[in-house]
Structure formats: structure tokens, C-alpha cells
Design an enzyme around this catalytic site. Structure first.
Site, PDB file in Angstrom:
ATOM      1  N   LYS A 142       0.855  -1.186   0.000  1.00 46.05           N
ATOM      2  CA  LYS A 142       0.000   0.000   0.000  1.00 46.05           C
ATOM      3  C   LYS A 142       0.894   1.240   0.000  1.00 46.05           C
ATOM      4  O   LYS A 142       1.765   1.396   0.876  1.00 46.05           O
ATOM      5  CB  LYS A 142      -0.869  -0.036   1.263  1.00 46.05           C
TER       6      LYS A 142
HETATM    7  O1  G3P Z   1      -9.246   1.930   4.634  1.00 40.46           O
HETATM    8  C1  G3P Z   1      -8.991   3.220   5.127  1.00 40.46           C
HETATM    9  C2  G3P Z   1      -9.651   3.370   6.445  1.00 40.46           C
HETATM   10  O2  G3P Z   1      -9.011   2.602   7.427  1.00 40.46           O
HETATM   11  C3  G3P Z   1      -9.833   4.761   6.884  1.00 40.46           C
HETATM   12  O3  G3P Z   1     -11.034   4.773   7.550  1.00 40.46           O
HETATM   13  O4  G3P Z   1     -12.745   5.646   9.040  1.00 40.46           O
HETATM   14  O5  G3P Z   1     -10.309   6.256   9.394  1.00 40.46           O
HETATM   15  O6  G3P Z   1     -11.590   7.192   7.479  1.00 40.46           O
HETATM   16  P1  G3P Z   1     -11.439   6.041   8.420  1.00 40.46           P
END
Ligand code: G3P
Length: 215
Positions: A87
Site C-alpha cells: 500500500k
Molecule cells: O481503509 C482506510 C480506512 O481505514 C480509513 O477509515 O474511518 O479512518 O476514514 P477512516
């Protein structure tokens, strides 16, 4: 549409795997830190543990910001297990690294994507996956699902092979909308996957069937 679990928690991965619908796992540095995984040795060992739990693509993120540092980390991660997808953030150095890794045959996931222009760069560099962050766009009053839809449509129009992996999924409606607009993958927290199972009419219907069967 494939389902990935967005976590570094081994118990959650084991739980989601038991449902028989899990296709892979995504992690990021914040999720690894949440599990208390710090230091190169521990991080590599944890990725290996995840690979041993799930037979699918496992996204493991580089921490370096420079091209050479990203490549060094990417090679170490890719050598860990054949299911590792490296990634890499959508920066200029990141796109350069993805281009090189593609030529080397290493799978990549271009992360932190918030615009169609960034998705174009990821596809042209040959990324295996592009990760638009749906919830974080919604957080700033933009429309995350519209971005997913635009990327899907443009990749189809131009024949790019990069798969659209919708990330930052926060609730079941995000999952359903991703399905409707043609995302290749949705990566979700365990709670979101579990919420898809639930419907009040299923519960009440089942309760009535059981009650009737006992009459
Ligand atoms: O896959 C990306 C994710 O982990 C981010 O999620 O909820 O932190 O925006 P969030």
C-alpha cells in the site's frame, strides 16, 4: 464485489473469516498502532500472521515518504508472503514507486485517494488497486460515493485494469451504494459487515415461524 476487512485485529479477522465471505484484509499505520504493533520486526511478524489467517490479498502500507525508502520497504513486505499487496500513498514519489513496482510484478494499492485525477495517476502507474476514501470525503461535505462511481466509469471507458477498492467505509449504506456503482471491492470494519446481516423483518419473521412451529 469483494469484501475486505479493514483492520489489523487478529480476532476480528478470525471472526469475519468464519462467516465465509471474506476476500482479503486492508491495514494502515493507524490500525497497526491501534493494536499496539510497533517496530519493524513486530510489524512484519503481524503481517505474516494476517497472511496465515486469510487466503486473499493483504494490504500492508509503507511508512517511508521518499521513492527509495518506499521501494526498500515494498520489497521487504512483498518478500514476506505472496498475498501481500504493498500500500503506497498517492504522492508524486508514491506514484513513481508504484510504476517501478508494477514493472517488477509487485502488487500495489494506491491509498489516500480523494480525486479522479489521483485515480488516473494510480491507474496509469499500473496500481493493482486504487483506494478512494469514501467516509473522509463525506466528513468534509463532499460525496465519497460519487467519486467511487466516477472512477469506476472512467476506468471502464479507458480500459484500465486497476480495481476500485472503496475504503473509509463507515456504515452499511456505504457498502450498498458501492455495490450499486460498481466498486470492485469494499473494505469495511467488522461492525459494518455485521450490520449487513441484520433486518428487523428477518427477526420478527423468524420469531413468528418458530412460534407457529410450536403450536
Ligand atoms: O481503509 C482506510 C480506512 O481505514 C480509513 O477509515 O474511518 O479512518 O476514514 P477512516
Amino acid at each position: 464485489m469483494k469484501f475486505f476487512l479493514d483492520t489489523a485485529n487478529l480476532q476480528e479477522i478470525t471472526e469475519a473469516r468464519s462467516y465465509g465471505i471474506l476476500d482479503g484484509v486492508t491495514t494502515n499505520p493507524s490500525l497497526m498502532a491501534k493494536e499496539g504493533i510497533r517496530g519493524k520486526k513486530a510489524i512484519l511478524a503481524h503481517y505474516l500472521a494476517i497472511c496465515n489467517l486469510v487466503d486473499g490479498d493483504i494490504s500492508a502500507e509503507v511508512l517511508a515518504l521518499d521513492y527509495k525508502g518506499m521501494l526498500d520497504e515494498a520489497h521487504e513486505l512483498a518478500d514476506l508472503h505472496s498475498n501481500i499487496v504493498v500500500k503506497i500513498p498517492c504522492t508524486m514519489e508514491g506514484i513513481q514507486a508504484i510504476n517501478t513496482l508494477t514493472q517488477e510484478g509487485i502488487s500495489t494499492n494506491c491509498t489516500l485517494v480523494f480525486s479522479l485525477g489521483q485515480a488516473l495517476l494510480a491507474a496509469k502507474a499500473g496500481a493493482t488497486y486504487v483506494s478512494p476514501f469514501v467516509g473522509r470525503l463525506d466528513d468534509i461535505c463532499e460525496d465519497g460515493i460519487s467519486l467511487v462511481a466516477s472512477i469506476v466509469e472512467c476506468y471502464d471507458t479507458y480500459g484500465f485494469n486497476t480495481e476500485v477498492l472503496a475504503a473509509s467505509i463507515r456504515h452499511p449504506q456505504h457498502v450498498v451504494r458501492c455495490l450499486e456503482v460498481g466498486a470492485d471491492v469494499a473494505t469495511c470494519p467488522l461492525s459494518v459487515i455485521q450490520s449487513l446481516f441484520r433486518h428487523p423483518l428477518t427477526d420478527s419473521g423468524l420469531a413468528k415461524f418458530i412460534a407457529d412451529s410450536l403450536k
